[in-house]
Design an enzyme around this catalytic site. Structure first.
Site, PDB file in Angstrom:
ATOM      1  N   GLY A 244       1.023  -1.024  -0.011  1.00  0.00           N
ATOM      2  CA  GLY A 244      -0.135  -0.294   0.245  1.00  0.00           C
ATOM      3  C   GLY A 244       1.130   0.893  -0.117  1.00  0.00           C
ATOM      4  O   GLY A 244       0.330   2.540  -0.037  1.00  0.00           O
ATOM      5  N   GLU A 286       4.356  -6.170   1.423  1.00  0.00           N
ATOM      6  CA  GLU A 286       4.228  -7.023   0.254  1.00  0.00           C
ATOM      7  C   GLU A 286       3.445  -5.386  -0.856  1.00  0.00           C
ATOM      8  O   GLU A 286       2.686  -5.970  -1.589  1.00  0.00           O
ATOM      9  CB  GLU A 286       2.813  -8.280   0.143  1.00  0.00           C
ATOM     10  CG  GLU A 286       1.534  -7.909   1.076  1.00  0.00           C
ATOM     11  CD  GLU A 286       0.577  -8.832   1.099  1.00  0.00           C
ATOM     12  OE1 GLU A 286       1.638 -10.306   0.850  1.00  0.00           O
ATOM     13  OE2 GLU A 286      -0.498  -8.879   1.359  1.00  0.00           O
ATOM     14  N   GLY A 288       3.251  -3.698  -4.100  1.00  0.00           N
ATOM     15  CA  GLY A 288       3.157  -4.392  -5.336  1.00  0.00           C
ATOM     16  C   GLY A 288       3.444  -3.077  -6.494  1.00  0.00           C
ATOM     17  O   GLY A 288       4.636  -2.286  -6.690  1.00  0.00           O
ATOM     18  N   ARG A 289       2.163  -1.613  -6.107  1.00  0.00           N
ATOM     19  CA  ARG A 289       2.662  -0.343  -6.677  1.00  0.00           C
ATOM     20  C   ARG A 289       3.610   0.575  -6.690  1.00  0.00           C
ATOM     21  O   ARG A 289       4.705   0.529  -7.396  1.00  0.00           O
ATOM     22  CB  ARG A 289       1.120   0.943  -6.022  1.00  0.00           C
ATOM     23  CG  ARG A 289       1.250   2.135  -7.103  1.00  0.00           C
ATOM     24  CD  ARG A 289       0.431   3.221  -6.249  1.00  0.00           C
ATOM     25  NE  ARG A 289      -1.086   2.567  -5.424  1.00  0.00           N
ATOM     26  CZ  ARG A 289      -1.654   2.621  -6.318  1.00  0.00           C
ATOM     27  NH1 ARG A 289      -1.849   2.897  -7.208  1.00  0.00           N
ATOM     28  NH2 ARG A 289      -2.709   1.555  -5.922  1.00  0.00           N
ATOM     29  N   ARG A 326      -7.536   4.253 -14.688  1.00  0.00           N
ATOM     30  CA  ARG A 326      -7.653   4.272 -13.091  1.00  0.00           C
ATOM     31  C   ARG A 326      -8.152   6.433 -12.843  1.00  0.00           C
ATOM     32  O   ARG A 326      -9.000   5.885 -12.002  1.00  0.00           O
ATOM     33  CB  ARG A 326      -6.037   4.560 -12.307  1.00  0.00           C
ATOM     34  CG  ARG A 326      -5.961   2.952 -12.851  1.00  0.00           C
ATOM     35  CD  ARG A 326      -4.625   2.948 -11.585  1.00  0.00           C
ATOM     36  NE  ARG A 326      -4.363   3.086 -10.230  1.00  0.00           N
ATOM     37  CZ  ARG A 326      -3.929   4.321 -10.099  1.00  0.00           C
ATOM     38  NH1 ARG A 326      -3.759   5.283 -10.930  1.00  0.00           N
ATOM     39  NH2 ARG A 326      -4.614   4.429  -8.091  1.00  0.00           N
ATOM     40  N   TYR A 330     -10.774   5.703  -9.728  1.00  0.00           N
ATOM     41  CA  TYR A 330     -10.235   6.260  -8.579  1.00  0.00           C
ATOM     42  C   TYR A 330     -10.050   7.717  -8.862  1.00  0.00           C
ATOM     43  O   TYR A 330      -9.327   8.525  -8.030  1.00  0.00           O
ATOM     44  CB  TYR A 330      -8.846   5.395  -8.304  1.00  0.00           C
ATOM     45  CG  TYR A 330      -9.282   4.317  -8.362  1.00  0.00           C
ATOM     46  CD1 TYR A 330      -9.999   3.209  -7.528  1.00  0.00           C
ATOM     47  CD2 TYR A 330      -7.839   3.749  -9.427  1.00  0.00           C
ATOM     48  CE1 TYR A 330      -9.874   2.504  -7.923  1.00  0.00           C
ATOM     49  CE2 TYR A 330      -8.262   1.856  -9.613  1.00  0.00           C
ATOM     50  CZ  TYR A 330      -9.044   1.659  -8.905  1.00  0.00           C
ATOM     51  OH  TYR A 330      -9.128   0.352  -8.938  1.00  0.00           O
ATOM     52  N   CYS A 357     -16.068   5.260 -26.621  1.00  0.00           N
ATOM     53  CA  CYS A 357     -17.269   5.965 -26.337  1.00  0.00           C
ATOM     54  C   CYS A 357     -17.086   5.843 -25.115  1.00  0.00           C
ATOM     55  O   CYS A 357     -18.857   5.233 -24.723  1.00  0.00           O
ATOM     56  CB  CYS A 357     -18.188   4.905 -27.166  1.00  0.00           C
ATOM     57  SG  CYS A 357     -17.974   5.323 -28.973  1.00  0.00           S
ATOM     58  N   GLU A 358     -17.530   6.894 -24.147  1.00  0.00           N
ATOM     59  CA  GLU A 358     -17.162   6.781 -22.546  1.00  0.00           C
ATOM     60  C   GLU A 358     -17.249   8.037 -22.661  1.00  0.00           C
ATOM     61  O   GLU A 358     -16.129   8.647 -22.255  1.00  0.00           O
ATOM     62  CB  GLU A 358     -16.907   5.964 -22.243  1.00  0.00           C
ATOM     63  CG  GLU A 358     -16.790   5.741 -20.878  1.00  0.00           C
ATOM     64  CD  GLU A 358     -18.114   4.342 -20.766  1.00  0.00           C
ATOM     65  OE1 GLU A 358     -18.388   3.978 -21.185  1.00  0.00           O
ATOM     66  OE2 GLU A 358     -18.393   4.898 -19.257  1.00  0.00           O
ATOM     67  N   TYR A 386      -1.007  -1.434 -11.924  1.00  0.00           N
ATOM     68  CA  TYR A 386      -2.414  -1.406 -12.329  1.00  0.00           C
ATOM     69  C   TYR A 386      -3.222  -0.114 -13.528  1.00  0.00           C
ATOM     70  O   TYR A 386      -4.219   0.061 -13.837  1.00  0.00           O
ATOM     71  CB  TYR A 386      -3.212  -0.493 -10.898  1.00  0.00           C
ATOM     72  CG  TYR A 386      -2.785  -1.257  -9.962  1.00  0.00           C
ATOM     73  CD1 TYR A 386      -2.789  -2.983  -9.012  1.00  0.00           C
ATOM     74  CD2 TYR A 386      -2.081  -0.938  -8.571  1.00  0.00           C
ATOM     75  CE1 TYR A 386      -3.182  -3.352  -8.180  1.00  0.00           C
ATOM     76  CE2 TYR A 386      -1.728  -1.075  -7.733  1.00  0.00           C
ATOM     77  CZ  TYR A 386      -2.203  -2.648  -7.312  1.00  0.00           C
ATOM     78  OH  TYR A 386      -1.490  -3.223  -6.304  1.00  0.00           O
TER      79      TYR A 386
HETATM   80  N1  LLP Z   1      -1.349  -7.191  -0.002  1.00  0.00           N
HETATM   81  C1  LLP Z   1      -2.908  -7.329  -0.615  1.00  0.00           C
HETATM   82  C2  LLP Z   1      -3.213  -8.143   0.224  1.00  0.00           C
HETATM   83  C3  LLP Z   1      -3.221  -6.244  -1.581  1.00  0.00           C
HETATM   84  O1  LLP Z   1      -4.866  -6.776  -1.509  1.00  0.00           O
HETATM   85  C4  LLP Z   1      -2.863  -5.260  -2.335  1.00  0.00           C
HETATM   86  C5  LLP Z   1      -3.750  -4.649  -3.422  1.00  0.00           C
HETATM   87  C6  LLP Z   1      -1.352  -5.252  -1.972  1.00  0.00           C
HETATM   88  C7  LLP Z   1      -0.780  -6.220  -1.164  1.00  0.00           C
HETATM   89  C8  LLP Z   1      -0.506  -4.226  -2.575  1.00  0.00           C
HETATM   90  O2  LLP Z   1      -0.697  -3.841  -3.204  1.00  0.00           O
HETATM   91  P1  LLP Z   1      -0.457  -2.198  -2.548  1.00  0.00           P
HETATM   92  O3  LLP Z   1       1.642  -2.060  -2.683  1.00  0.00           O
HETATM   93  O4  LLP Z   1       0.020  -1.884  -4.929  1.00  0.00           O
HETATM   94  O5  LLP Z   1      -0.849  -0.352  -2.806  1.00  0.00           O
HETATM   95  N2  LLP Z   1      -5.797  -0.960  -8.540  1.00  0.00           N
HETATM   96  C9  LLP Z   1      -6.176  -0.077  -7.429  1.00  0.00           C
HETATM   97  C10 LLP Z   1      -5.148  -0.625  -6.628  1.00  0.00           C
HETATM   98  C11 LLP Z   1      -5.478  -2.381  -6.063  1.00  0.00           C
HETATM   99  C12 LLP Z   1      -4.980  -2.510  -4.882  1.00  0.00           C
HETATM  100  C13 LLP Z   1      -5.377  -3.712  -4.533  1.00  0.00           C
HETATM  101  N3  LLP Z   1      -4.728  -4.841  -3.331  1.00  0.00           N
HETATM  102  C14 LLP Z   1      -5.683   0.377  -8.003  1.00  0.00           C
HETATM  103  O6  LLP Z   1      -5.404   1.081  -9.260  1.00  0.00           O
HETATM  104  O7  LLP Z   1      -5.592   2.218  -7.521  1.00  0.00           O
END
Ligand code: LLP
Length: 432
Positions: A244, A286, A288-289, A326, A330, A357-358, A386
């Site tokens: 996150g 963990e 991701g982003r 996104r 969001y 078309c949106e 994402y």
């Molecule tokens: N761990 C779990 C259990 C998660 O559900 C997620 C993200 C992460 C780690 C990684 O989160 P990050 O570090 O990437 O923020 N589609 C949305 C984001 C959805 C995130 C879902 N879970 C967007 O484009 O902002």
């Protein structure tokens, strides 16, 4: 690391000419930098894994997953978080070591759980009590021991868009921290012969810029760990504090270093464990982003430029909502640069529209640009996370290719979809 610079009239991304990339591979084009991803992984090692003992880090593959990405993550020594059979399959195909995989999800199917157990994934992160029952059944049939973490819903709200806030009480994720529910889940897991409870997991939400929510959730979890020890004599070995961590999208983002979050987590873990007199568990994060988001840009070609006097100027590009949902989902705000005119001073306010078309297919509502016209290349920044993973074929638009830039090399790691791809899974009933 300085990732973009303007040389002559052209925008360079990690040393590669973006205009040349757009001309060579077509647009829209996802461009990803291996060097930035690896640099993030190194930062993670320096500021977390090597700084604190008994720590692990997983890459949350939902942010961006291809087989190549699995290879990069494997070589960096991280774990991999997957959230579906499809993500697990991608990791398998890339020969990612299955014992380094964590399988998440609030509604894993029976088949997905069977697949995870067959492949001996490292951890299954259980999201409900009935999942414990199902796991017990499958593990028993297969005569396997399954290592799990229990995901809890700590009741802590992260400051982010409400669609990506997950740690609050009213959430579809995790087991609520309610007496009679969480202790029931723990008891089920520890008395099972086929399940080995390793610890707990929480994830507060995505794109968070405030460390205090992590500290608060850690406190709540350490209290839980202590209570579970007092109730059942169970020693928690692992605590996964989720991902996150926020990244840079635009200048209003209050971006922090990774250590800002991880130091807060580790300080709280050690002080609170000391206070309550319990052993410090292995701490897992963990993101991701944070690993991949700033490693990606998207290149578009400008088409129609429509000026509505005294209203706004719409500049339409050849992608949009299907390659980046996104902004529509969001209200995400991106920065962009006219890649073939980066030397010119932005002088005009425009709106960058997609080609769907949106009405809501707007990539950027307000962007200052130099004189912009058909044929120009627009580079939208921070699109590594994402975007590809949430892309669609809306309006039957083929998905863009992905080019990976590695030092001075480039490689198409996902080819552009064709019109044939778009109809390849269809069939027409006889007689029609
Ligand atoms: N761990 C779990 C259990 C998660 O559900 C997620 C993200 C992460 C780690 C990684 O989160 P990050 O570090 O990437 O923020 N589609 C949305 C984001 C959805 C995130 C879902 N879970 C967007 O484009 O902002």
């Amino acid at each position: 690391m300085k990732t973009i610079n303007c040389s002559d009239t052209k925008l360079f991304f990690v040393g590669h000419d973006t205009v040349e990339l757009a001309n060579k591979y077509g647009t829209p084009l996802y461009v990803l930098s291996e060097d930035i991803i690896r640099q993030r992984c190194r930062e993670l090692k320096t500021n977390f894994l090597h700084k604190y003992k008994n720590t692990k880090a997983a890459y949350a593959s939902k942010a961006f997953l291809t087989m190549t990405m699995c290879k990069i993550i494997e070589s960096e020594g991280l774990l991999l978080d997957v959230v579906s059979g499809g993500e697990l399959y991608t990791a398998m195909k890339a020969e990612f070591p299955m014992d380094r995989v964590m399988f998440h999800g609030n509604n894993k199917s029976y088949e997905e759980l069977e697949m995870a157990i067959d492949k001996n994934v490292g951890r299954i992160v259980v999201d409900s009590i009935d999942e414990i029952h199902i796991l017990e059944e499958i593990a028993n049939i297969k005569q396997k021991k399954v290592k799990i973490l229990i995901r809890v819903s700590p009741g802590v709200e992260g400051k982010t868009h409400k669609y990506i806030s997950t740690g609050q009480k009213d959430s579809k994720f995790g087991i609520p921290l309610v007496k009679g529910i969480i202790d029931e889940a723990v008891w089920r897991a520890i008395k099972s012969n086929n399940i080995r409870l390793m610890g707990f997991h929480f994830h507060l939400g995505s794109n968070l810029y405030d460390k205090n929510v992590y500290s608060l959730a850690v406190e709540i979890l350490i209290n839980l760990i202590k209570w579970i020890y007092d109730e059942f004599g169970f020693v928690t070995k692992e605590l996964n504090t989720g991902g996150g961590f926020g990244i840079y999208y635009n200048e209003t983002d209050d971006v922090k270093e990774l250590a800002y979050y991880t130091d807060a987590i580790m300080t709280k873990v050690s002080s609170y464990c000391n206070k309550l007199g319990i052993d410090i568990p292995t701490i897992i994060i963990e993101p991701g982003r944070w690993i991949v988001g700033e490693a990606g840009i998207t290149l578009y070609r400008v088409g129609t430029v429509k000026d509505i006097p005294n209203v706004r100027t719409y500049v339409s590009v050849d992608g949009g909502l299907p390659d980046n949902p996104r902004p529509a989902l969001y209200n995400a705000k991106y920065e962009a640069i006219v890649a073939n005119k980066c030397n010119l001073k932005p002088s005009k306010l425009v709106t960058i529209a997609g080609k769907c078309c949106e009405t809501g297919d707007i990539l950027i509502w307000d962007l200052m640009v130099p004189n912009i016209e058909r044929g120009d290349i627009l580079a939208v920044l921070s699109t590594g996370a994402y975007n590809y993973s949430m892309s669609s074929n809306y309006n039957k638009l083929p998905r863009p290719a992905i080019v990976l830039l590695s030092k001075d090399k480039e490689h198409v790691i996902v080819r552009r979809e064709t019109y044939d791809d778009l109809v390849s899974k269809e069939s027409i009933p006889e007689g029609l």
